[in-house]
Design an enzyme around this catalytic site. Structure first.
Site, PDB file in Angstrom:
ATOM      1  CB  CYS A  21      37.784 -11.633  11.917  1.00  0.00           C
ATOM      2  SG  CYS A  21      36.393 -10.504  11.691  1.00  0.00           S
ATOM      3  CB  CYS A  85      46.482 -34.957 -30.190  1.00  0.00           C
ATOM      4  SG  CYS A  85      46.409 -36.382 -29.074  1.00  0.00           S
ATOM      5  CB  CYS A  88      48.247 -34.752 -24.825  1.00  0.00           C
ATOM      6  SG  CYS A  88      49.013 -35.938 -25.941  1.00  0.00           S
ATOM      7  CG  ASP A 488      24.904   3.513 -14.237  1.00  0.00           C
ATOM      8  OD1 ASP A 488      23.927   3.692 -13.498  1.00  0.00           O
ATOM      9  OD2 ASP A 488      25.944   4.197 -14.181  1.00  0.00           O
ATOM     10  CG  ASP A 685      30.622   3.863 -13.239  1.00  0.00           C
ATOM     11  OD1 ASP A 685      30.547   2.791 -12.590  1.00  0.00           O
ATOM     12  OD2 ASP A 685      30.280   4.951 -12.770  1.00  0.00           O
TER      13      ASP A 685
END
Length: 793
Positions: A21, A85, A88, A488, A685
């Site tokens: 790769c 504020c 900004c 599950d 899980d």
């Protein structure tokens, strides 16, 4: 990176599985004109030298993507300063997101920016420089910089307090002038003294309003500071002109000075309230001790926790906090893990058990080997997750962001219209001017900007204290919107700790032989059934048969060779598909009792059955019933056959179930239920259910600090109990209720306040007080969430 050539960029690359790769990416990149690239498979990075202006970093990244790989976005948190504020925050966010390869969210309440960027296209130093050019401060946040942050915030608090005290001392005499007016007395204080008192308030105590207003205007936008600076300057300069030119008229020095003083007070209260919204993280960090008792050459020596390394052995005495994550080598004790799981009952820890940083050792001495230090502890991961959630932006905030973006220019226009129209209709310039000043002062986008993030910060912090971790604000927002919840079976509705209940060898096979063959095939598997079987055989001192050519078939079973013969172990259906003959009556009998059954064959000959029973979670049926009362459809997913699934479904009372589903097909089940249009949640899980958790609109992972699926689940239930689902939904509902209340009050404050100021019914001083208290009221309302507790606690 700089646009000058040559350029050297380093790209983290994801998706490489082997050296081939890396070679492929190298070939693709080196075909580009003027590009010299070296890709390191081990470090998963590409070092690219660009020498030709015809090829940019974006071209390189595009080539990597075309090759089938991905340049990994990098995440960085920035601490911001100078925001006053929502305007900004919006301006900084817009600036960052305008950069190619950058995705950012800015949290006004936390004064943080969560930045995701593609290295090569941009770097953090560039982004910091761009933010500073806007007139704000920015710096990267690291784990080591928290103490510096606290010191800086304490210093800024002291400076702000000093400015307020000075402003209040100079303003009080001016307030006496205003009080005198109510009793018919004018110029109780000489004009020149009023001017002398108001000037330092205007230009010293309020100087940062001018600085920030100038920075905003220079960047082509406006914020709250523009409104304050403009409104107070008009009142101050108008009054100064009367004094200096000797014109007859009323002075408004008390208005300009009082507005600045009240706004400074509001900012002080706001800063204190903001600090409380982030108290959850500070509380977690404060639990970790600073010193550990480390074994060195047979002696105990105190060493800073920051200096511990993996493999170091340290001792934890009764009453002390555990320094870092580790494994118990010696000793038995009860450990309070409530900071990690929210569960107050101590957990008994002995040899080979895992312990976690900042948990508290109760009554025994533990000797522990460090396994996770620094940023690799469960505590550090939790802190990062909470910070990520607190810095994210909920979709409900988008309306406030859109309003904030145009708020200040609209208010300035309304103020100007108030002055001109009022003067034209009444002919009273002074009265119209004061009304215009009141409009400028009463309007403030702060409350809008703080309405959502402060509630999100407090809500996620309370969740962390209770063992419920939200990955981001959207997860917190969606948790109470679920229409269908898929659960599950193994490890979720059941405890996930099956035990062997039946061992039924075939004719001519003894029990010991069956268990030896089965444990040999399952010895290297991490599946719960495999662990239960191997543990059962080991307890009976039955040796595992040696196997070779092992192959796992997910969701079906395993295949290997024993004594040169093909061995199969898995579901009865799997063995039937492989042509193995056996009596199905035994299987049906066991499955009719809700037991999971596996079958074994050797050389194509059936060897016997093993039955397993997995206890339901004690709270499973009650939790399912509570979810159904809330109108949520509950569906159970299981790899077991339909008979076993039907028994378990009846025991817990679920609406529906899907049996025989393989792990990789659970995500497809989620898509089928999503067609109905409601939000679909998934509870698992956090290990085998990762694809389904990622595919769901919101995924809940049940686990502990060491095995939770932090990379896939949206919500993590640290206590490992199903009741945490209800806690997450309740907290989501409570937080969204606060968000809606905050937004309502913020909008109504301006909807009512601005018209009153326009028609002259609101004094500028009262307008300043109302503006200062608007943000404080929103913050205080959010802080009420700190009283939220899970049901039953």
């Amino acid at each position: 990176m700089s646009s000058s050539y040559p350029q050297l960029i380093n790209l983290p690359i994801r998706g490489m599985t082997c050296a081939a790769c890396a070679s492929r990416i190298e070939r693709v990149l080196n075909r580009l004109p003027g590009v010299s690239a070296v890709v390191n498979f081990a470090s998963e990075r590409a070092r690219v030298n660009l020498q030709d202006e015809r090829v940019s970093a974006a071209d390189v990244i595009a080539s990597v993507h075309k090759s089938g790989f991905e340049v990994v976005p990098q995440r960085q948190e920035l601490a911001l300063g100078g925001m006053s504020c929502a305007a900004c925050a919006t301006r900084i966010e817009k600036l960052l997101n305008a950069r190619e390869g950058v995705s950012a969210t800015v949290n006004l309440a936390a004064e943080r920016a969560q930045v995701e960027y593609l290295p090569g296209l941009v770097d953090i130093d560039q982004l910091i420089a761009a933010i500073e050019k806007l007139g704000f401060s920015a710096r990267s946040v690291s784990d080591h910089g928290r103490a510096d942050d606290r010191q800086r915030q304490a210093s800024e608090w002291r400076q702000a307090l000093a400015r307020f005290v000075l402003a209040a001392a100079l303003t009080l005499p001016l307030m006496a002038e205003m009080l005198g007016m109510f009793f018919g007395y004018h110029e109780v204080i000489p004009r020149w003294l009023q001017w002398a008192l108001a000037t330092p308030v205007q230009f010293w105590c309020g100087r940062h309003f001018y600085q920030r207003a100038w920075n905003a205007l220079r960047a082509g936008s406006a914020n709250m500071d523009v409104l304050v600076a403009l409104g107070t300057s008009v009142a101050y300069l108008f009054s100064s002109a009367i004094v200096l030119l000797g014109i007859h008229g009323h002075l408004y020095f008390e208005a300009s000075a009082s507005i600045i003083t009240l706004v400074l007070l509001g900012k002080l209260l706001e800063a204190r309230a903001k600090a409380k919204t982030g108290a959850a993280i500070e509380g977690l960090l404060g639990l970790q001790p600073q010193v550990a008792h480390v074994e060195l050459d047979g002696q105990l020596q105190d060493r800073a926790v920051a200096d511990l390394q993996v493999g170091d052995v340290f001792v934890v005495r009764p009453g002390e906090s555990i320094a870092v994550d580790g494994e118990v080598l010696e000793g038995v004790s009860e450990v309070d893990e409530s900071m990690l799981t929210g569960e107050s009952v101590p957990v008994v820890k002995g040899v080979a058990d895992k312990v976690f940083a900042a948990t508290i050792n109760h009554n025994g001495v533990l000797r522990v080997r460090a396994s996770g230090v620094g940023s690799d502890t469960a505590l550090a991961r939790i802190v990062r997750l909470v910070e990520q959630a607190q810095g994210s932006k909920a979709s409900v905030q988008r309306l406030a962001d859109r309003v904030s973006a145009v708020f200040v220019p609209a208010v300035v226009s309304i103020s100007l219209a108030t002055l001109l129209i009022g003067w034209w209709l009444s002919g009273a310039f002074t009265a119209s001017l004061i009304s215009a000043v009141a409009v400028l002062v009463i309007a403030c986008p702060c409350a809008l900007g703080l309405a959502t993030p402060t509630a999100i910060m407090v809500g996620t912090g309370q969740g962390a204290r209770s063992g419920v971790l939200f990955r981001n604000a959207d997860a917190l927002e969606r948790a109470q919107q679920i229409g269908t919840l898929l659960m599950d079976k193994t490890g979720t509705l059941t405890l996930g700790r099956p035990s062997v209940s039946d061992v039924l060898p075939a004719e001519g096979v003894d029990r010991q032989q069956l268990l030896s063959l089965a444990s040999g095939l399952e010895r290297d598997s991490e599946h719960p059934l495999a662990r239960a079987l191997v543990g059962h055989a080991t307890g009976l001192q039955i040796a595992a048969a040696p196997v070779s050519d092992f192959e796992a078939l997910p969701g079906r079973g395993v295949m290997a060779k024993i004594d040169g013969r093909k061995a199969l172990l898995g579901s009865p259906r799997f063995l039937s598909e492989q042509g193995v003959l056996f009596d199905g009556a035994q299987v049906e009998h066991l499955e009719g009792q809700g037991k999971t059954v596996i079958a074994l064959a050797l050389g194509g000959v059936f060897q016997g059955l093993v039955g397993f029973v997995d206890q339901l979670r004690p709270e499973a049926a009650a939790t399912v019933a509570a979810l159904q009362v809330r109108g949520i459809r509950v569906v159970m997913l299981t790899g077991d056959n339909r008979r076993v699934a039907a028994v378990v479904a009846a025991q817990v009372g679920v609406d529906d179930f899907i049996a025989g589903v393989l792990p990789q097909h659970k995500a497809e089940a989620i898509e089928r239920y999503r067609v109905a249009g409601s939000l679909v949640g998934m509870v698992g899980d956090g290990v085998n259910d990762a694809p389904a958790l990622a595919a769901a609109d919101i995924g809940f992972a049940i686990g502990t600090g060491s095995d939770i699926a932090l990379d896939t689940a949206d919500v993590i239930l640290m206590q490992g109990r199903l009741g945490g689902l209800l806690d997450a939904m309740d907290l989501s509902r409570a937080t969204l209720r606060k968000v809606r209340q905050n937004l309502f009050f913020a909008f109504m404050y301006n909807v009512l306040g601005i018209p009153l100021a326009m028609v002259g019914l609101l004094n500028p001083v009262l307008a300043g007080a109302a503006m200062a208290l608007s943000s404080v009221s929103v913050l205080s309302n959010s802080l009420l969430l700190r009283h939220w507790k899970p049901a039953g606690k």
